[in-house]
Design an enzyme around this catalytic site. Structure first.
Site, short mmCIF file in Angstrom:
data_model
loop_
_atom_site.label_atom_id
_atom_site.label_comp_id
_atom_site.label_asym_id
_atom_site.label_seq_id
_atom_site.Cartn_x
_atom_site.Cartn_y
_atom_site.Cartn_z
CG ASN A 96 -1.57 -1.31 1.46
OD1 ASN A 96 -2.26 -1.81 0.59
ND2 ASN A 96 -1.35 -1.91 2.63
CG HIS A 145 5.21 -3.77 -5.02
ND1 HIS A 145 4.88 -4.13 -6.31
CD2 HIS A 145 5.26 -4.91 -4.30
CE1 HIS A 145 4.75 -5.45 -6.34
NE2 HIS A 145 4.98 -5.94 -5.15
CG HIS A 148 8.79 -7.61 -3.05
ND1 HIS A 148 8.98 -8.59 -4.01
CD2 HIS A 148 7.47 -7.32 -3.09
CE1 HIS A 148 7.82 -8.85 -4.60
NE2 HIS A 148 6.88 -8.10 -4.06
CD GLU A 149 5.74 -5.79 -0.09
OE1 GLU A 149 4.85 -5.21 -0.73
OE2 GLU A 149 5.98 -7.01 -0.22
ZN LIG Z 1 4.86 -7.87 -4.37
#
Ligand SMILES: [Zn+2]
Length: 811
Positions: A259, A293, A289-290
């Protein structure tokens, strides 16, 4: 349950609705329900018809001042007719908290009774907590106001939060966001804060985990700071979402969710007990990784779910790249040994699909494609793409992509156009081979050549940029050469005589690898000096078993022979897990006890040989605790005796001891004693697992009933029951439960859905009873006309696994 959004419906709605501004007002309670009030202001094609999504109860809706009749609100959809150029939709609803880790999830901490909430909107759960147009390409700006039930709650979301009164909070208006990553975190969370490069960083966890949060905070902040620096350097666009909050939350189904501005992560990664360096490094990969994003997914979002790879493959690739480049850990080794097998199983299973353009017709089927293919195969494809067009072109294309589509949506074709503008050539063919064709090639070595065998049904003719190593009979590397395998048969240049040629010795591509020697003639794997080559060989062993080219008994011999010499502790830990798995359901029932005894013996030897306090010591202990039959030694451990120097029996390890002891016949009262000592949410899940593992027919049957009918159980408790139900060493107790499981699965589909259902089905599957009869029963189930669509994939994957186990036991 609401209707799943179809792609044609999404296309139509995206053509009708635009410029959406949302105001959401939530009144949260400590009970089971909360009130959700949404105002959506949006422009539309005058006269058009569409619908909004709302999964609540007692829904009332007013469109442009006119109350909508009840019949306009059906199956989670609010029909909107005769839209104006500018519209206001106002919806009041009562919503229920979730207990499955989706929508607005409620967790009551078992240790102190405090209530914690967080929202997980991915993939289509947003309408279960606010009204919206739930599809990725209808972005809206959001303003939330939230009333909380207790004074000491904090509220966080995608934008910075302001406290307006003791129990009243507001989140400032957001950038345009897709519904699937709108979030809210609320409760008496403990918080830690830092600032870096003008970004406020914050960590949240339940108050009962404050000590764990403090132990991990330095590492988490450090990874976050380094990764921001790396992404700012690589992407040329600054992080655009204000604060960066990482909330560690309970009962979370995935690793984490990206998010914008408010990531939620599973709180097990705060490591209550001891953790290995490989586990800490893997957590760094999760954090990075987040963060990736925030650009891939959040700043630029796929238009429809069939391009999920634009999120996951890139986040996976970038995280492994920046953590490895930071010098923190070689995360590509972890990728090879843990992530690739997950993707390989999916890519060769009944649910295999191309990385991109996977044809997801509706939102539910997209969730099924959220698998190891999107992650591990996609990231492998990107490593090959960088090799194919060069890193400068790759990065220039990405910068163009972010600048061109920021706060909007894009497709794979639009990204490939960015690479082409940056100088790439021939991407159409590359994309066809790597992104649009499923399944895996075999790269088979001959004496001085590499043969690429394309799968018959899906011949991709992929080019593979790899290294080939030549080993002597004892596994020492004699030479290594780069080879581009872009035809069915490629001679290895400058190949010198070698006992064994290993294709893809650097573990750089996505293929099933077969060295030039048959399995039976391989050197012991741990004698090979390069860790990437060893990873490739271990994965070839797993693949050999999967295809019944290698019997599970021979495979077990190979990994047990290798373990004492395996020098990479992270690889050794995974290979110990492979040994445990091979000695269980993959072995014929009559030989399991002996096989498990051999694993326990090797684990015990590793435990003795390991240095005090080392990762090797911890991994060996964990493996021994799941395989040993030595109840006396276990009891001594539990009372604090005979613990090897350098080890502390933390609460997580204590639960492993307790579970094993009751499996070996000790009084199950041990379980309640342990829960009294560890009266926490984690302890509750461990208790549920241990109770399920108790070796008597009544306990087993009760556990199965609870799995099927336990409506009040949270998702983690269900997983704990599932994982302990059909244990390979308890076949005699569970033989007459297989039919009940088959029936139970059908009942489960009536009450569970989303992430939980397929996971529970697969975790609880009676693989230890794998036989041609079970295969037949599953085949009948899978072929039944009235099988719920959500069961098709987990049942067919279970069937495929049963078939593979039967074949491996016979080979
Ligand atoms: Zn992911």
């Amino acid at each position: 349950m609401s209707t799943s959004l179809r792609r044609d419906e999404a296309n139509h709605r995206a053509g009708v609705v635009r410029d959406i501004r949302a105001e959401v007002d939530l009144v949260l309670s400590l009970g089971q329900e909360f009130s959700s009030h949404t105002v959506l202001r949006f422009a539309a094609t005058p006269g058009a018809t569409t619908f909004a999504d709302c999964g609540g109860e007692d829904v009332t809706a007013v469109l442009n001042g006119v109350a909508l009749p009840p019949e306009a609100i059906v199956d989670g959809r609010i029909a909107l007719d005769d839209l104006a150029a500018d519209n206001v939709l106002e919806v009041h609803a009562t919503m229920r908290y979730a207990n499955d880790g989706e929508a607005l999830h409620k967790h009551v901490d078992a240790s102190d009774g405090r209530t914690y909430l967080y929202a997980m909107s991915f993939l289509d759960a947003a309408p279960r907590w606010f009204t919206c147009f739930d599809q990725p390409d209808l972005k809206a700006t959001y303003q939330f106001s939230v009333e909380v039930p207790e004074d000491d709650w904090v509220v966080r979301g995608n934008t910075p939060a302001e406290r307006l009164g003791e129990r009243r909070w507001r989140l400032i208006r957001s950038h345009p966001l897709s519904t699937y990553f709108v979030t809210l975190v609320a409760g008496p969370y403990a918080a830690r804060e830092q600032h870096h490069d003008d970004i406020r960083l914050e960590l949240l966890a339940r108050a009962s985990l404050a000590a764990e949060l403090d132990r991990s905070a330095d590492d988490l902040f450090s990874v976050t700071r380094d990764s921001f620096d790396a992404y700012h350097r690589l992407f040329g666009v600054r992080y655009p979402f204000g604060d960066y909050v990482q909330a560690f939350v309970p009962d979370f189904n995935a690793g984490a969710m990206e998010n914008p501005g408010c990531i939620v992560l599973r709180d097990q990664v705060l490591f209550r007990g001891a953790a290995t360096r490989a586990e800490v490094a893997s957590r760094a990969g999760l954090v990075a990784h987040e963060m990736a994003h925030q650009w891939f997914g959040d700043l630029v979002t796929m238009r429809w779910w069939d391009d999920l790879w634009l999120n996951e493959s890139f986040a996976e690739y970038m995280a492994h790249r920046v953590i490895t480049d930071s010098g923190r850990a070689d995360l590509w080794t972890d990728f090879g040994i843990t992530r690739k097998n997950w993707g390989a199983e999916a890519d060769q299973g009944p649910g295999s699909h191309p990385v991109a353009g996977n044809g997801a017709d509706d939102a539910h089927s997209s969730l099924e494609n959220f698998d190891g293919i999107s992650y591990a195969k996609g990231a492998s494809a990107l490593r090959q793409l960088v090799a194919f067009m060069g890193d400068d072109v790759f990065l220039a294309g990405l910068r163009d992509y972010f600048a061109r589509y920021e706060f909007g949506n894009a497709t794979a074709a639009e990204l490939l156009d960015c690479f082409t503008r940056a100088g790439a050539d021939g991407l159409d063919a590359w994309a066809e081979q790597w992104l649009l064709t499923q399944d895996m090639d075999v790269l088979r070595a001959e004496a001085s050549a590499i043969v690429r065998e394309d799968p018959e049904a899906h011949p991709a003719q992929r080019p593979h940029a790899i290294e080939v190593a030549g080993l002597d009979g004892r596994g020492s590397e004699l030479f290594r050469v780069p080879v581009l395998v872009d035809a069915g048969r490629i001679a290895v240049p400058d190949a010198r005589p070698a006992a064994m040629l290993v294709p893809d010795a650097g573990d750089q591509t996505w293929a099933r690898v077969r060295p030039s020697l048959p399995f039976a003639e391989w050197p012991v794997i741990s004698q090979v000096s390069d860790v990437a080559t060893r990873v490739v060989l271990y994965n070839a062993v797993r693949d050999g078993v999967r295809h019944a080219e290698l019997g599970s008994a021979s495979a077990l011999d190979m990994v047990l022979a290798s373990l004492p010499g395996e020098t990479d502790p992270g690889v050794a830990a995974t290979v110990l897990g492979v040994a445990i798995e091979l000695s269980g359901a993959w072995h014929a029932a009559a030989r399991r006890r002996e096989a498990r005894g051999r694993v326990a013996l090797v684990a015990g030897q590793l435990l003795e040989a390991a240095g005090p306090g080392s990762d090797e010591q911890l991994s060996a202990l964990r493996a021994w605790l799941t395989t040993t039959d030595d109840a006396e030694a276990l009891t001594r451990l539990l009372v604090g005796q005979a613990l090897p120097e350098g080890l502390e029996l933390d609460q997580d390890l204590r639960w492993q001891v307790v579970r094993r002891l009751v499996m070996l016949g000790e009084d199950p009262v041990l379980i309640n004693d342990e829960f009294a000592r560890d009266h926490t949410s984690t302890g509750l899940v461990a208790k549920r697992g241990a109770l399920t593992a108790v070796p008597d027919a009544t306990s087993k049957r009760e556990a199965l009933n609870l799995l099927v009918a336990g409506q009040d159980l949270g998702n983690y408790e269900l997983y704990a029951i599932g994982e302990n139900l059909f244990l390979p060493e308890q076949d005699d107790l569970t033989a007459d439960m297989v039919d009940d499981w088959l029936r139970g699965v059908l009942a489960l589909a009536e009450t569970r859905h989303g992430w939980v259902l397929p996971r529970v089905v697969k975790a609880s599957a009676p693989l230890s009873h794998a036989s041609s009869e079970l295969g037949l029963a599953l085949r009948q189930l899978a072929g039944a006309d009235d099988l719920s669509p959500v069961l098709v994939r987990p049942i067919s994957e279970t069937l495929a696994k049963v078939d593979r186990i039967v074949a491996a036991q016979q080979s």
